[in-house]
Motif scaffolding. Sequence first.
Motif, mmCIF file in Angstrom:
data_model
loop_
_atom_site.group_PDB
_atom_site.id
_atom_site.type_symbol
_atom_site.label_atom_id
_atom_site.label_comp_id
_atom_site.label_asym_id
_atom_site.label_seq_id
_atom_site.Cartn_x
_atom_site.Cartn_y
_atom_site.Cartn_z
ATOM 1 N N LYS A 1 23.548 16.406 14.482
ATOM 2 C CA LYS A 1 23.511 15.982 13.084
ATOM 3 C C LYS A 1 22.496 16.767 12.249
ATOM 4 O O LYS A 1 21.674 16.209 11.531
ATOM 5 N N GLY A 2 22.563 18.080 12.370
ATOM 6 C CA GLY A 2 21.718 18.948 11.561
ATOM 7 C C GLY A 2 20.331 19.210 12.110
ATOM 8 O O GLY A 2 19.562 19.958 11.518
ATOM 9 N N ASP B 1 18.723 7.404 18.687
ATOM 10 C CA ASP B 1 19.788 7.388 17.680
ATOM 11 C C ASP B 1 21.132 7.849 18.226
ATOM 12 O O ASP B 1 22.128 7.852 17.483
ATOM 13 N N GLY B 2 21.162 8.293 19.497
ATOM 14 C CA GLY B 2 22.429 8.650 20.112
ATOM 15 C C GLY B 2 22.633 10.107 20.445
ATOM 16 O O GLY B 2 23.705 10.494 20.930
ATOM 17 N N ALA B 3 21.645 10.964 20.216
ATOM 18 C CA ALA B 3 21.772 12.381 20.576
ATOM 19 C C ALA B 3 21.796 12.537 22.094
ATOM 20 O O ALA B 3 21.243 11.713 22.831
ATOM 21 N N SER B 4 22.415 13.611 22.552
ATOM 22 C CA SER B 4 22.458 13.898 23.983
ATOM 23 C C SER B 4 21.142 14.514 24.442
ATOM 24 O O SER B 4 20.581 15.383 23.765
ATOM 25 N N ALA B 5 20.678 14.094 25.606
ATOM 26 C CA ALA B 5 19.461 14.664 26.189
ATOM 27 C C ALA B 5 19.696 16.075 26.696
ATOM 28 O O ALA B 5 18.733 16.769 27.039
ATOM 29 N N LEU C 1 6.526 24.417 24.230
ATOM 30 C CA LEU C 1 7.785 23.680 24.212
ATOM 31 C C LEU C 1 7.685 22.554 23.183
ATOM 32 O O LEU C 1 6.709 21.814 23.173
ATOM 33 N N PRO C 2 8.708 22.386 22.325
ATOM 34 C CA PRO C 2 8.645 21.333 21.298
ATOM 35 C C PRO C 2 9.307 20.038 21.768
ATOM 36 O O PRO C 2 10.370 20.057 22.384
ATOM 37 N N PHE C 3 8.669 18.920 21.449
ATOM 38 C CA PHE C 3 9.274 17.605 21.683
ATOM 39 C C PHE C 3 9.660 16.984 20.338
ATOM 40 O O PHE C 3 9.613 15.770 20.164
ATOM 41 N N TYR C 4 10.027 17.823 19.375
ATOM 42 C CA TYR C 4 10.437 17.373 18.051
ATOM 43 C C TYR C 4 11.520 18.313 17.550
ATOM 44 O O TYR C 4 11.768 19.370 18.145
ATOM 45 N N SER C 5 12.177 17.953 16.475
ATOM 46 C CA SER C 5 13.275 18.765 15.966
ATOM 47 C C SER C 5 12.947 19.313 14.582
ATOM 48 O O SER C 5 11.994 18.896 13.932
ATOM 49 N N GLN D 1 11.950 22.353 7.624
ATOM 50 C CA GLN D 1 11.974 20.915 7.416
ATOM 51 C C GLN D 1 11.928 20.189 8.770
ATOM 52 O O GLN D 1 12.786 20.404 9.630
ATOM 53 N N PHE D 2 10.947 19.332 8.955
ATOM 54 C CA PHE D 2 10.843 18.613 10.212
ATOM 55 C C PHE D 2 11.922 17.535 10.307
ATOM 56 O O PHE D 2 12.211 16.830 9.323
ATOM 57 N N GLY D 3 12.480 17.404 11.506
ATOM 58 C CA GLY D 3 13.478 16.384 11.768
ATOM 59 C C GLY D 3 12.919 15.293 12.670
ATOM 60 O O GLY D 3 11.702 15.195 12.865
ATOM 61 N N PRO D 4 13.788 14.488 13.260
ATOM 62 C CA PRO D 4 13.331 13.405 14.134
ATOM 63 C C PRO D 4 12.629 13.931 15.379
ATOM 64 O O PRO D 4 12.842 15.071 15.801
ATOM 65 N N THR D 5 11.802 13.096 15.960
ATOM 66 C CA THR D 5 11.206 13.424 17.248
ATOM 67 C C THR D 5 12.281 13.355 18.325
ATOM 68 O O THR D 5 13.355 12.771 18.124
ATOM 69 N N TYR D 6 11.995 13.938 19.482
ATOM 70 C CA TYR D 6 12.951 13.853 20.588
ATOM 71 C C TYR D 6 13.230 12.387 20.938
ATOM 72 O O TYR D 6 14.381 12.002 21.155
ATOM 73 N N GLN D 7 12.201 11.581 20.965
ATOM 74 C CA GLN D 7 12.354 10.166 21.262
ATOM 75 C C GLN D 7 13.289 9.493 20.266
ATOM 76 O O GLN D 7 14.180 8.710 20.643
ATOM 77 N N GLN D 8 13.126 9.810 18.986
ATOM 78 C CA GLN D 8 13.985 9.235 17.958
ATOM 79 C C GLN D 8 15.427 9.725 18.088
ATOM 80 O O GLN D 8 16.377 8.950 17.914
#
Length: 324
Positions: free
Chosen positions: A275-276, A265-269, A244-248, A254-261
Amino acid sequence: MLIGFAALSLTALGSCTTLRKSASTAKDFKVVGYFTPGTAEPERLPLQYLTHINYSFAIPAPTGDTLLPLRQDETLKRLVAHAHRKQQTEVFISVGGWDIGDGGGEDGRFHRMAERPEGRHTFVKSVMHLVRKYTLDGVDLDWEYPDENHRSAEDYVLLVSELADSLHASGKKLTAAVVASGSKGYGTKKEALDKMDWVNLMAYDGDYGGDILKAHSPYSYAVQSINYWINERKLPASKALIGLPFYSKKGFGQFGPTYQQLIADGASAYDDYWKGAFYNGINTIEAKTRLARKMGLGGVMIWEIGLDTADDTSLLKAIDRAKR
């Protein structure tokens, strides 16, 4: 994304009916988290949600047959002291990784070591010394990847056999990280799998194949990975842990923000896209965990536990709810 997730989940689960096993029990269900120094303080890791932690990484030297000194080994010492004090979480050392110094994805150091009996023997001695030095509970071998049509597949069997025998004789365990599915998986032969206590299926980064339906790590990719290893490769379900990934990821590779980030930043859990960035929210993490329980898997694996949140949006808390 929630509507799409639900439809995809029903379709994917239907393709997994041939895997129907007796459900694993919550007591035996493993929750293994990889941890890299710097993502979180060891003493702040929520051990109540983790059965094992894989400290990442110990890197082979250029010759492959010894290990380089650990960077930030004080962090490992603190982690082992914290985990063993609580007496509920075991600590493994993960050896290798995707980029071990020869360039991204190159595994030449493993090849050079494993092709020689003396190389394998020296490597095993080096690993066992590290296990004893830090009072570790086991080793996670992360060779990415031995090749089916190359002698490295046979060398991998010989290496795993010697390392497993040494670890098991000392009451320690051996696991391995393996590709989610596909041709690269055939380099990990049955003889090697038989010697391992369990394997961690890296069912993420599916976007590298250029298929938008596999954007990083959807539910369907977990199903595909389980089908490959259990149906096709005949791995006992109890020895498979779904990753299971805890990153995007953003786009392909291309790696995106971590789940924490993302959450900060306002993403839904509860969504899987923002945002891509493709990620796994609570709904998907819980669904994959329930799938692992239903199919009798040994548990779940996480990359990487230091990337989680600490409030009600926590993915570790979601796993804990779903595994019961």
